[in-house]
Design an enzyme around this catalytic site. Structure first.
Site, short mmCIF file in Angstrom:
data_model
loop_
_atom_site.label_atom_id
_atom_site.label_comp_id
_atom_site.label_asym_id
_atom_site.label_seq_id
_atom_site.Cartn_x
_atom_site.Cartn_y
_atom_site.Cartn_z
N CYS A 279 0.81 -1.23 0.00
CA CYS A 279 0.00 0.00 0.00
C CYS A 279 0.84 1.27 0.00
O CYS A 279 0.94 1.95 -1.02
CB CYS A 279 -0.94 -0.01 1.21
SG CYS A 279 -2.16 -1.34 1.09
N1 LIG Z 1 -2.88 -5.97 1.58
C1 LIG Z 1 -3.44 -4.90 2.09
O1 LIG Z 1 -3.21 -4.56 3.24
C2 LIG Z 1 -4.42 -4.08 1.31
C3 LIG Z 1 -5.29 -3.22 2.00
C4 LIG Z 1 -6.20 -2.47 1.30
C5 LIG Z 1 -6.21 -2.54 -0.10
N2 LIG Z 1 -5.33 -3.36 -0.77
C6 LIG Z 1 -5.41 -3.40 -2.22
O2 LIG Z 1 -6.17 -4.53 -2.61
C7 LIG Z 1 -5.65 -5.10 -3.80
C8 LIG Z 1 -5.29 -6.55 -3.57
O3 LIG Z 1 -4.24 -6.62 -2.63
P1 LIG Z 1 -3.87 -7.94 -1.83
O4 LIG Z 1 -2.93 -7.51 -0.78
O5 LIG Z 1 -5.08 -8.70 -1.47
O6 LIG Z 1 -3.07 -8.75 -2.97
P2 LIG Z 1 -2.61 -10.27 -2.88
O7 LIG Z 1 -1.40 -10.37 -3.76
O8 LIG Z 1 -2.54 -10.72 -1.46
O9 LIG Z 1 -3.82 -11.07 -3.55
C9 LIG Z 1 -4.17 -10.94 -4.88
C10 LIG Z 1 -4.50 -12.32 -5.44
O10 LIG Z 1 -4.90 -12.17 -6.80
C11 LIG Z 1 -4.49 -13.32 -7.50
N3 LIG Z 1 -4.53 -13.04 -8.94
C12 LIG Z 1 -3.68 -12.29 -9.69
N4 LIG Z 1 -4.11 -12.24 -10.97
C13 LIG Z 1 -5.27 -12.97 -11.02
C14 LIG Z 1 -6.21 -13.25 -12.04
N5 LIG Z 1 -6.07 -12.75 -13.28
N6 LIG Z 1 -7.25 -14.01 -11.73
C15 LIG Z 1 -7.44 -14.50 -10.49
N7 LIG Z 1 -6.59 -14.25 -9.47
C16 LIG Z 1 -5.52 -13.48 -9.74
C17 LIG Z 1 -3.12 -13.61 -6.94
O11 LIG Z 1 -2.77 -14.97 -7.15
C18 LIG Z 1 -3.33 -13.28 -5.46
O12 LIG Z 1 -3.67 -14.44 -4.69
C19 LIG Z 1 -4.48 -4.21 -4.22
O13 LIG Z 1 -4.91 -3.23 -5.11
C20 LIG Z 1 -4.07 -3.57 -2.91
O14 LIG Z 1 -3.44 -2.32 -3.10
C21 LIG Z 1 -4.46 -4.14 -0.08
#
Ligand SMILES: NC(=O)c1ccc[n+]([C@@H]2O[C@H](COP(=O)([O-])OP(=O)(O)OC[C@H]3O[C@@H](n4cnc5c(N)ncnc54)[C@H](O)[C@@H]3O)[C@@H](O)[C@H]2O)c1
Length: 441
Positions: A279
């Site tokens: 983030c």
């Molecule tokens: N981690 C945090 O603390 C947090 C908090 C708020 C917002 N966000 C935002 O949320 C979003 C996701 O973050 P996250 O931390 O959950 O990411 P993450 O990497 O933990 O999870 C994303 C998942 O998407 C999967 N993926 C990628 N391409 C794919 C596709 N085409 N089809 C299906 N699955 C696919 C990956 O394998 C992964 O498991 C980002 O934009 C991030 O900035 C994250």
């Protein structure tokens, strides 16, 4: 309670509204990571049948076997989910009435990389039918939902706001923070049209206590970036102050703790080895990049904050070198124990970890580095896999310096300080423990 079956002459979005109310709607979540998996569990907890899609087959296998890989969802919560389908490919989304996209939005070569969101959008478009609500939760710059995702979803001839609903609702969880965050953190919800927004509000209200709406999707996209930019800039501010305070001969920790006693108008932030994770280190650049593209200028605060935060790992390495030098040692050949390599306390997440950068730079300078992290059993550094070492007295005393980089909750700092020959504390974990062999950032 049973609901009467729905009349078939309702328009698709009215039918969707009724299916959400009755919990007959099937909820698909695409991307089952830190954001998507807790969301899938929450929707299931609200009474929906759920479909979890993730391109990573290892994650799908883990979930099918009842294992969790995310701190905020326990294995027993996974095991207790009985109306769930997991899939590594998107076909199952053809059954979904609500589809939520929780894909990563990284930077590639310093610019926003929306490939994963847009690829998943293509997958959703292939199975899209009238009467579906599609929500984007990924953090991204203003305009993404409307300008990039909507055209992809409309490729097959369905129209957003008329045939299907489109919403943007940023996730605000803080992985590792206790207390059922999803339910109690107000959720920002927006829609491509008012009707889209109302549908999204009705969906989220089934498992979130408070919903805040914005007029359009751009305002919701911007709100999330403001939150993260606020943190990024304030962390950079205290990092810059920490470097300056040392040169002034001021104890920054004492000053910051004193300032933090102000009951209004001040929110404390703390210096450290830099910022990491998915983030703070990334999202503000989405905003600055977008300003650059659209307006021809980048955002000075964000660019400067990036520079300051990105300099911190090198600064910590320099300060560790100085501390060793004061005891007559050089970095080359010194034994260094890094305590905590996750990007922040309380998480098992190594993404963009500044602590790991410090470890790598110390190694590059010839130090023999080992690490301890209660949440991360092993890390790969170049060709080598390093396993976390225990923090017992015999181990700690065998190192020339202990560098506290990410103190997870429960770390016995007093015991660590008592056992160590020299401590460099990059996080203020030792504040209140004053000893000649403790040096703070
Ligand atoms: N981690 C945090 O603390 C947090 C908090 C708020 C917002 N966000 C935002 O949320 C979003 C996701 O973050 P996250 O931390 O959950 O990411 P993450 O990497 O933990 O999870 C994303 C998942 O998407 C999967 N993926 C990628 N391409 C794919 C596709 N085409 N089809 C299906 N699955 C696919 C990956 O394998 C992964 O498991 C980002 O934009 C991030 O900035 C994250």
């Amino acid at each position: 309670m049973s609901f009467p079956s729905l009349p078939t002459d309702l328009d698709p979005l009215e039918r969707l509204a009724a299916r959400i109310r009755s919990r007959e709607a099937v909820v698909g979540v695409v991307g089952l990571g830190y954001v998507g998996l807790p969301l899938l569990a929450a929707a299931h907890g609200a009474g929906f049948q759920v479909i979890g899609v993730d391109a990573d087959v290892h994650k799908i296998e883990a979930l099918r076997e009842g294992r969790s890989y995310v701190v905020d969802v326990t294995a027993s919560e996974i095991a207790a989910m009985d109306r769930v389908t997991y899939a590594a490919t998107p076909e199952a989304l053809g059954e979904a009435d609500v589809v939520v996209l929780c894909l990563p939005t990284p930077l590639t070569d310093g610019a926003p990389d929306l490939t994963m969101v847009l690829t998943a959008g293509e997958d959703v478009a292939r199975y899209l039918r009238p009467g579906v609500l599609v929500v984007l939760e990924s953090t991204t710059y203003p305009g993404t939902t409307d300008e990039l995702l909507r055209p992809i979803l409309e490729q097959g001839g369905l129209v957003a706001g008329r045939d299907f609903a489109l919403s943007y609702s940023p996730e605000r969880i803080d992985p590792g923070r206790a207390g059922g965050q999803l339910a109690v953190t107000p959720k920002i919800v927006s829609g491509y049209t008012e009707r889209c927004r109302d549908l999204a509000v009705s969906f989220y209200s089934t498992f979130v206590q408070s919903v805040t709406v914005t007029h359009g999707t751009r305002e919701a996209e911007m709100a999330k970036l403001i939150e993260n930019t606020y943190r990024q800039v304030n962390i950079a501010l205290v990092n810059e102050l920490a470097v300056m305070a040392r040169d002034l001969g001021v104890d920054i920790w004492e000053s910051l703790h004193a300032a933090a006693t102000k009951p209004f108008g001040y929110q404390p932030f703390w210096p450290g080895p830099g910022v990491g994770g998915h983030c703070i280190a990334i999202d503000p650049t989405y905003l600055s990049w977008r300003a650059g593209q659209q307006l021809g200028y980048r955002i000075g605060f964000i660019e400067h904050a990036n520079e300051v935060n990105n300099r911190m790992p090198d600064y910590v390495v320099q300060r560790v070198a100085d501390a060793l030098n004061d005891t007559g040692l050089a970095i080359r050949g010194s034994k260094v124990l890094a305590v905590g390599v996750a990007f922040k306390p309380g998480v098992d997440d190594l993404r963009g970890s500044p602590a790991l950068e410090v470890v790598e730079r110390l190694q590059d300078k010839g130090a023999e580095v080992a690490f301890h992290d209660t949440l991360i059993p092993a890390v790969r550094l170049g060709e080598r896999e390093l396993a976390s070492v225990p923090l017992d007295v015999d181990t700690v005393v065998s190192f020339d310096v202990v560098v506290i980089l990410t103190p997870h909750p429960g770390l016995d700092v007093q015991a660590l300080v008592s056992a160590a020959r020299l401590v460099f504390d990059a996080r203020g974990a030792t504040v209140g423990i004053d000893a000649p062999h403790v040096v703070r950032l």
